[in-house]
Design an enzyme around this catalytic site. Structure first.
Site, PDB file in Angstrom:
ATOM      1  N   LEU A  32       0.904  -1.103  -0.029  1.00  0.00           N
ATOM      2  CA  LEU A  32       0.023  -0.025  -0.049  1.00  0.00           C
ATOM      3  C   LEU A  32       0.920   1.197  -0.089  1.00  0.00           C
ATOM      4  O   LEU A  32       0.460   2.330  -0.469  1.00  0.00           O
ATOM      5  CB  LEU A  32      -0.840   0.064   1.213  1.00  0.00           C
ATOM      6  N   GLY A  33       1.992   1.060   0.479  1.00  0.00           N
ATOM      7  CA  GLY A  33       2.893   2.145   0.637  1.00  0.00           C
ATOM      8  C   GLY A  33       4.130   1.907   1.298  1.00  0.00           C
ATOM      9  O   GLY A  33       4.392   0.840   1.999  1.00  0.00           O
ATOM     10  N   HIS A  34       5.165   2.753   1.177  1.00  0.00           N
ATOM     11  CA  HIS A  34       6.441   2.468   1.930  1.00  0.00           C
ATOM     12  C   HIS A  34       6.718   3.614   2.974  1.00  0.00           C
ATOM     13  O   HIS A  34       6.312   4.728   2.648  1.00  0.00           O
ATOM     14  CB  HIS A  34       7.511   2.703   1.008  1.00  0.00           C
ATOM     15  N   GLY A  35       7.023   3.496   4.225  1.00  0.00           N
ATOM     16  CA  GLY A  35       7.373   4.309   5.216  1.00  0.00           C
ATOM     17  C   GLY A  35       8.760   4.379   5.419  1.00  0.00           C
ATOM     18  O   GLY A  35       9.473   3.518   4.882  1.00  0.00           O
TER      19      GLY A  35
ATOM     20  N   PHE B  75      10.044   2.870   8.140  1.00  0.00           N
ATOM     21  CA  PHE B  75      10.450   1.879   8.887  1.00  0.00           C
ATOM     22  C   PHE B  75      10.135   0.388   8.185  1.00  0.00           C
ATOM     23  O   PHE B  75       9.980  -0.702   8.731  1.00  0.00           O
ATOM     24  CB  PHE B  75      10.157   1.986  10.213  1.00  0.00           C
ATOM     25  N   GLY B  76       9.654   0.562   6.862  1.00  0.00           N
ATOM     26  CA  GLY B  76       9.191  -0.397   6.377  1.00  0.00           C
ATOM     27  C   GLY B  76       7.952  -0.390   5.426  1.00  0.00           C
ATOM     28  O   GLY B  76       7.704   0.919   5.263  1.00  0.00           O
TER      29      GLY B  76
ATOM     30  N   VAL C 261       4.002  -1.281   4.104  1.00  0.00           N
ATOM     31  CA  VAL C 261       2.527  -1.537   4.301  1.00  0.00           C
ATOM     32  C   VAL C 261       1.957  -2.339   3.438  1.00  0.00           C
ATOM     33  O   VAL C 261       1.908  -1.857   2.129  1.00  0.00           O
ATOM     34  CB  VAL C 261       1.946  -0.366   4.916  1.00  0.00           C
TER      35      VAL C 261
ATOM     36  N   LYS D 201       1.920  -3.630   8.406  1.00  0.00           N
ATOM     37  CA  LYS D 201       3.057  -3.007   8.388  1.00  0.00           C
ATOM     38  C   LYS D 201       4.248  -3.802   8.521  1.00  0.00           C
ATOM     39  O   LYS D 201       4.478  -4.321  10.147  1.00  0.00           O
ATOM     40  CB  LYS D 201       2.956  -1.678   9.201  1.00  0.00           C
TER      41      LYS D 201
ATOM     42  N   ASP E  32       4.418  14.038  14.492  1.00  0.00           N
ATOM     43  CA  ASP E  32       4.669  13.931  13.158  1.00  0.00           C
ATOM     44  C   ASP E  32       3.455  14.095  12.312  1.00  0.00           C
ATOM     45  O   ASP E  32       2.909  13.196  11.398  1.00  0.00           O
ATOM     46  CB  ASP E  32       5.263  12.542  13.019  1.00  0.00           C
TER      47      ASP E  32
HETATM   48  N1  LIG Z   1      -4.034   1.442   7.821  1.00  0.00           N
HETATM   49  C1  LIG Z   1      -3.799   1.855   6.752  1.00  0.00           C
HETATM   50  N2  LIG Z   1      -4.639   1.574   5.483  1.00  0.00           N
HETATM   51  C2  LIG Z   1      -4.012   2.106   4.253  1.00  0.00           C
HETATM   52  N3  LIG Z   1      -3.002   2.296   3.926  1.00  0.00           N
HETATM   53  C3  LIG Z   1      -2.034   2.621   4.986  1.00  0.00           C
HETATM   54  C4  LIG Z   1      -2.327   2.254   6.278  1.00  0.00           C
HETATM   55  N4  LIG Z   1      -1.292   2.416   7.097  1.00  0.00           N
HETATM   56  C5  LIG Z   1      -0.346   2.930   6.293  1.00  0.00           C
HETATM   57  N5  LIG Z   1      -0.792   2.974   4.918  1.00  0.00           N
HETATM   58  C6  LIG Z   1      -0.079   3.280   3.812  1.00  0.00           C
HETATM   59  O1  LIG Z   1       1.354   2.957   3.881  1.00  0.00           O
HETATM   60  C7  LIG Z   1       2.341   3.907   3.825  1.00  0.00           C
HETATM   61  C8  LIG Z   1       3.237   3.945   4.529  1.00  0.00           C
HETATM   62  O2  LIG Z   1       2.881   3.892   6.070  1.00  0.00           O
HETATM   63  P1  LIG Z   1       3.932   4.214   7.235  1.00  0.00           P
HETATM   64  O3  LIG Z   1       3.147   4.571   8.421  1.00  0.00           O
HETATM   65  O4  LIG Z   1       4.693   3.203   7.343  1.00  0.00           O
HETATM   66  O5  LIG Z   1       4.964   5.538   6.806  1.00  0.00           O
HETATM   67  P2  LIG Z   1       4.768   7.078   6.137  1.00  0.00           P
HETATM   68  O6  LIG Z   1       3.789   7.632   7.379  1.00  0.00           O
HETATM   69  O7  LIG Z   1       4.386   7.222   4.990  1.00  0.00           O
HETATM   70  O8  LIG Z   1       6.254   7.648   6.443  1.00  0.00           O
HETATM   71  P3  LIG Z   1       7.043   7.727   7.663  1.00  0.00           P
HETATM   72  O9  LIG Z   1       7.518   6.559   8.103  1.00  0.00           O
HETATM   73  O10 LIG Z   1       8.099   8.603   6.929  1.00  0.00           O
HETATM   74  O11 LIG Z   1       6.430   8.586   8.575  1.00  0.00           O
HETATM   75  C9  LIG Z   1       1.011   5.256   4.152  1.00  0.00           C
HETATM   76  O12 LIG Z   1       1.707   6.414   3.477  1.00  0.00           O
HETATM   77  C10 LIG Z   1      -0.221   4.880   3.544  1.00  0.00           C
HETATM   78  O13 LIG Z   1      -0.394   5.114   2.248  1.00  0.00           O
END
Ligand SMILES: Nc1ncnc2c1ncn2[C@@H]1O[C@H](COP(=O)(O)OP(=O)(O)OP(=O)(O)O)[C@@H](O)[C@H]1O
Length: 694
Positions: free
Chosen positions: A80-83, A85-86, A88, A104, A205
């Site tokens: 779904l996306g990359h943050g 720390f990993g 999702v 995640k 954040d």
């Molecule tokens: N519960 C969820 N439902 C749908 N998509 C999600 C959910 N949680 C996270 N995501 C998707 O995964 C992405 C990565 O989330 P994550 O919290 O790991 O990092 P981030 O917030 O984008 O980055 P950072 O770690 O820099 O704060 C998000 O931007 C979002 O698009």
């Protein structure tokens, strides 16, 4: 004789008649026992939330097996996306009733220290705050420290994050004003919910990628990896132990704290979700709830957001804020100031604070020694400069500015050429500013390099020069020379942020010539790692910027200026980030954006400066996204005003989240802009008469 012969047979028969019922009875009881065990097991599986907190149906997060999560995500096949720390992934849990989830998976390369810490932190807060409709609820987790496997399972937010939905224009629904406004209000209520906990939770954040949208476009706050509890300034006077220690002890006496969880889809196990304050030691059976009291959703006006009382006091406070009298928000600001100050010292006497303190110090030590646990060697400064280079380069017409065609010119020629061309461009920039009709000023200013405006906006360089000049002239350095930089000084000096100033100037002494640029990117940028970078688009953010290690606690452009300088963290920091986010929502653009625009647009690149400029010129409406449909202009202007209050540089002058929700929901008087935003204040953007007479 015959009777003798019959005897053994009779005895045998007699034995059989005794043994048979015995065996039957044993078998029956064994069967019953097995059935009973099966029944128990089944019961546990179907109602995994039978815990000490009986009656509460919000028992997640449950411990889930890695195998189950692998199956649920089809071997982690749909990201779904990359943050930072990993990654999702989307998935479906078999029970209850094929629940769609987001899993995640912490990146094993980052789970060495930071990742594990972030995992624990996120799990802790997600457990505590799960009841709020404005927080993304964690439904499960999987943790195997030996194999460095850490997974968090959340409710799936089908419309993804606000960054993609709004800034990448993935959700046309957000072009409707109503939707956008309700997203802003949801976020405000969510932050208010966090701040209403006892002790208050500071998210640290708040940014678009951490705001997730459900199917109905309700916004929820996610990613609590950097969240922290605000330490109570009164703790120090509590016989050296403080409230948290007492709560902790209290919890040890509370019954359970465990959560019955499903393991491997078929077993049940009672574990505790752990209280992750003591790093690495999850052994104490404690529930996060024992540390944090969340506001009652039904009775608390904070969480509903609807009941913010429009008390006359509040209105007065806001009026005070508007007029920017030094007494603005006296009660709350004095309180928060006090809190902030004591917080700084108060990191001693309890486990919660020690834990954070330890993290900070470790982080500093790690970065100081160059042993970044994540293995990321670039500083944020490098990263930002890299981005600036890339973005600004895009704007340069080929063959111009630097070195002509193919860079064949000699050094001197290149220099001359560069000077000439850059002047030409700057002139174009000045001249194309249609909204300003200061022709005479324009003439005077035409030789000023564009970057000087940036310097002024974040005025430190200038202030230094000014001080030097004054010293030479023997004037009092506090005197105003009327050059228009009072706004900056007043913000700090009037409201007593002298320490902050000292810290700022101290930290600036060591910076190079390009650092004026970074001044706009508030926060401590000097010891962080890159995160969430969207290289494809060349933007500074994927997630709006650079994030997100405990040493920095925030994201460039969204993080409050006081973060980096004093390290003090209070609700005001979230208020600042919310203010930036609100501006982003209204304007539909990033806080820092140069791409795709001609250099004539350079002055708009920094959203905050642009907003301040618009306010001073009475043109707030220019900030509103042109593509919004069915715009409620008054509401949009209200949002901008609230945002401008939130991003005031002095933390004490920012409104509380309660006031923000009150203003946005129309229950409090709408704010008037502080005096430095009023048109009468000499505009410092981007023209300014030079002091030197020409
Ligand atoms: N519960 C969820 N439902 C749908 N998509 C999600 C959910 N949680 C996270 N995501 C998707 O995964 C992405 C990565 O989330 P994550 O919290 O790991 O990092 P981030 O917030 O984008 O980055 P950072 O770690 O820099 O704060 C998000 O931007 C979002 O698009």
């Amino acid at each position: 004789m015959p009777s003798r012969q019959l005897l053994p047979h009779r005895r045998h028969h007699h034995h059989r008649s005794i043994l048979l019922p015995l065996i039957t009875a044993t078998a029956a009881s064994l069967l019953l026992l097995v059935l009973f065990l099966l029944f128990l097991r089944r019961r546990k599986r179907t109602s995994p939330s039978t815990t000490s907190n009986a009656g509460d149906d919000s028992k997640p997060p449950h411990r889930l097996s890695y195998t189950l999560l692998r199956r649920a995500t089809n071997s982690f096949s749909s990201p779904l996306g990359h943050g930072g720390f990993g990654t999702v992934f989307s998935g479906t849990l078999p029970t209850p009733a094929r629940t769609p989830v987001a899993v995640k998976l912490m990146d094993p390369t980052t789970t060495s220290q930071q990742g594990e810490r972030e995992f624990h932190n996120e799990l802790f807060f997600a457990s505590v705050l799960r009841q709020s409709p404005h927080v993304v609820a964690a439904v499960g987790f999987s943790s195997d420290p030996k194999r460095r496997r850490f997974l968090l399972v959340y409710d799936l937010m089908v419309n993804g994050n606000l960054q993609d939905a709004l800034l990448h224009r993935k959700c046309p629904e957000l072009m409707q004003w109503n939707k956008r406004f309700s997203v802003a209000l949801d976020i405000a209520k969510g932050v208010l919910f966090l701040h209403s906990c006892d002790p208050p939770v500071i998210h640290s954040d708040i940014k678009p990628s951490n705001i997730l949208l459900d199917a109905e476009f309700n916004a929820r706050i996610g990613d609590f990896g950097l969240a922290r509890l605000k330490s109570d300034p009164n703790l120090d006077v509590l016989d050296g132990r403080g409230d948290f220690e007492k709560k902790k002890e209290g919890f040890l006496e509370c019954d359970g704290g465990g959560v019955v969880v499903a393991v491997d889809d078929c077993e049940t196990e009672s574990v505790n979700t752990g209280c992750y304050f003591e790093e690495g030691s999850l052994g104490v059976d404690q529930s996060p709830e024992c540390f944090v009291k969340v506001p009652n959703l039904e009775t608390s006006p904070e969480t509903s957001g609807a009941g913010v009382s429009a008390s006359p006091e509040m209105a007065v406070t806001l009026a005070g804020a508007a007029s920017l009298s030094p007494g603005f928000d006296k009660a709350s600001s004095a309180q928060s100031e006090k809190g902030v100050k004591k917080n700084g010292k108060g990191m001693r006497s309890n486990s919660v604070r020690d834990w954070w303190w330890k993290q900070d110090n470790e982080e500093v030590a790690a970065s100081g020694s160059g042993s970044n646990p994540v293995g990321e060697s670039k500083t944020v400064k490098d990263y930002v400069m890299e981005w600036i280079g890339r973005d600004v380069d895009k704007e340069r017409p080929k063959g111009e500015w630097v070195g002509g065609e193919g860079g064949q010119l000699g050094k001197q020629e290149k220099k001359k050429m560069k000077k000439k061309k850059s002047r030409k461009h700057q002139l174009e920039w000045w001249e194309s500013m249609e909204e300003e009709k200061f022709d005479d000023v324009l003439k005077k200013e035409k030789r000023r390099p564009a970057r000087e405006w940036w310097k002024e906006e974040y005025g430190e360089e200038l202030e230094k020069k000014k001080k030097k000049k004054k010293k030479r002239k023997g004037l009092n350095s506090d005197d105003d020379d009327g050059n228009g930089s009072e706004w900056w000084v007043s913000d700090d000096v009037l409201y007593g942020d002298r320490n902050l100033k000292k810290a700022k100037s101290k930290s600036r002494n060591n910076r190079g010539g390009t650092d004026w640029w970074l001044e706009g990117l508030s926060g401590d940028l000097w010891r962080t790692r890159r995160n969430s970078f969207d290289s494809a688009s060349g933007e500074i953010p994927k997630s709006g910027g650079v994030s997100s290690t405990p040493s920095m606690r925030g994201t460039v452009c969204y993080v409050a200026p006081e973060y980096g300088y004093s390290g003090d963290v209070s609700e005001n920091c979230d208020v600042y980030s919310f203010g930036v986010l609100l501006l982003v929502i209204i304007s539909g653009r990033r806080p820092l954006q140069v791409n795709g625009s001609p250099l004539s647009e350079f002055h708009r690149a920094n959203l905050l400066s642009w907003a301040r400029h618009c306010a001073r010129n009475g043109k707030l409406v220019e900030l509103v996204d042109q593509s919004i449909q069915s715009l409620d202009k008054d509401q949009a202007l209200l949002c901008i005003k609230v945002a401008l209050l939130c991003v005031l540089k002095s933390p004490a002058r920012r409104p509380s989240m309660k006031e923000v929700v009150g203003m946005l929901s129309g229950e409090l008087e709408p704010p008037q802009l502080p005096i430095e935003y009023s048109p009468s204040t000499p505009s410092r953007f981007p023209f300014k008469t030079r002091k030197k007479g020409r």
